[in-house]
Design an enzyme around this catalytic site. Sequence first.
Site, PDB file in Angstrom:
ATOM      1  N   LYS A  47      45.243  -6.278  29.194  1.00  0.00           N
ATOM      2  CA  LYS A  47      45.836  -5.734  30.402  1.00  0.00           C
ATOM      3  C   LYS A  47      45.632  -4.235  30.473  1.00  0.00           C
ATOM      4  O   LYS A  47      45.846  -3.610  31.499  1.00  0.00           O
ATOM      5  CB  LYS A  47      47.352  -6.030  30.420  1.00  0.00           C
ATOM      6  N   GLY A  48      45.242  -3.647  29.344  1.00  0.00           N
ATOM      7  CA  GLY A  48      45.214  -2.186  29.232  1.00  0.00           C
ATOM      8  C   GLY A  48      44.337  -1.472  30.245  1.00  0.00           C
ATOM      9  O   GLY A  48      44.625  -0.338  30.630  1.00  0.00           O
ATOM     10  N   ASP A 104      40.359   0.507  28.231  1.00  0.00           N
ATOM     11  CA  ASP A 104      41.324   1.593  28.141  1.00  0.00           C
ATOM     12  C   ASP A 104      41.023   2.482  26.939  1.00  0.00           C
ATOM     13  O   ASP A 104      40.909   3.693  27.054  1.00  0.00           O
ATOM     14  CB  ASP A 104      42.756   1.041  28.045  1.00  0.00           C
ATOM     15  N   ASP A 107      39.605   1.798  19.522  1.00  0.00           N
ATOM     16  CA  ASP A 107      40.242   2.263  18.289  1.00  0.00           C
ATOM     17  C   ASP A 107      39.356   1.869  17.112  1.00  0.00           C
ATOM     18  O   ASP A 107      38.465   2.613  16.722  1.00  0.00           O
ATOM     19  CB  ASP A 107      41.648   1.656  18.196  1.00  0.00           C
ATOM     20  N   LYS A 135      39.175   6.711  19.857  1.00  0.00           N
ATOM     21  CA  LYS A 135      39.755   7.283  18.632  1.00  0.00           C
ATOM     22  C   LYS A 135      38.665   7.449  17.568  1.00  0.00           C
ATOM     23  O   LYS A 135      37.626   6.801  17.637  1.00  0.00           O
ATOM     24  CB  LYS A 135      40.854   6.359  18.107  1.00  0.00           C
ATOM     25  N   PHE A 156      48.871   6.714  17.869  1.00  0.00           N
ATOM     26  CA  PHE A 156      49.122   5.626  18.801  1.00  0.00           C
ATOM     27  C   PHE A 156      49.587   6.214  20.127  1.00  0.00           C
ATOM     28  O   PHE A 156      50.503   7.017  20.175  1.00  0.00           O
ATOM     29  CB  PHE A 156      50.166   4.654  18.250  1.00  0.00           C
ATOM     30  N   VAL A 157      48.914   5.818  21.205  1.00  0.00           N
ATOM     31  CA  VAL A 157      49.240   6.372  22.525  1.00  0.00           C
ATOM     32  C   VAL A 157      49.678   5.272  23.482  1.00  0.00           C
ATOM     33  O   VAL A 157      49.316   4.110  23.320  1.00  0.00           O
ATOM     34  CB  VAL A 157      48.037   7.145  23.131  1.00  0.00           C
ATOM     35  N   ASP A 163      50.095   0.013  26.183  1.00  0.00           N
ATOM     36  CA  ASP A 163      51.484  -0.362  25.899  1.00  0.00           C
ATOM     37  C   ASP A 163      51.852  -0.195  24.438  1.00  0.00           C
ATOM     38  O   ASP A 163      50.991  -0.108  23.556  1.00  0.00           O
ATOM     39  CB  ASP A 163      51.695  -1.835  26.244  1.00  0.00           C
ATOM     40  N   ARG A 169      53.354   0.795  30.074  1.00  0.00           N
ATOM     41  CA  ARG A 169      52.061   0.722  30.757  1.00  0.00           C
ATOM     42  C   ARG A 169      52.059   1.484  32.074  1.00  0.00           C
ATOM     43  O   ARG A 169      51.021   1.952  32.528  1.00  0.00           O
ATOM     44  CB  ARG A 169      51.688  -0.740  31.051  1.00  0.00           C
TER      45      ARG A 169
END
Length: 184
Positions: A47-48, A104, A107, A135, A156-157, A163, A169
């Site tokens: 969903k990001g 989004d 990582d 990242k 962590f963002v 989320d 979100r």
Amino acid sequence: MDEKDMGTDLAKVLISKDEIDAKLAELAERIDADYRGEDVLIVGVLKGAVMVMADLARTLHTPVTMDWMAVSSYGMGTKSSGVVRILKDLDTDISGKHVLIVEDIIDSGLTLSWLLSNLRSRGPASLEICALLRKPDAAKVDIDVKYVGFDIPNEFVVGYGLDFAEKYRNLPFVGTLAPHVYGG
Ligand code: IMP
Ligand code: MG
């Protein structure tokens, strides 16, 4: 939702809405130039990527079609499980199409490298990636991300689609959370 609505949950704003908008305009200009005259299918990873997809698509001059995939790689926590599962596949047959994956954040890169080989096997005319955030760990996997918004530190963002346990979100910016939110 804004900074004030976050109360003490917000540690800091890392990237403001204005900075995001300016960056998306830059990326859209490059994408428009690279795909001039082509039909493009942009694929958002749920969903990001919802916010990036919505804003990027509206900034592009290129007419695009949009499709969505949902994969799971993170559980409720903040670490990648390394296991990727398709929760929702594309509605579209992508063979012979110019496909641009919109993400989004990258990582570990596990999700994307898996997604790339999965989509590549379906025979698209081209396959590229646009990610708003990246990242440092992403450098450890060999994936070529053509369009990157921001390289960020290994924190962590949340916000702008991202989320923590399905929350935050709908923040218009990207920020970090206070330790107490994680139960720390
Ligand atoms: P990766 O497989 O480790 O590259 O991570 C893939 C997915 O994990 C991203 O598409 C996000 O949905 C989620 N993710 C990674 N880092 C963060 C973060 O800092 N905040 C929120 N979600 C994240
Ligand atoms: Mg994602």
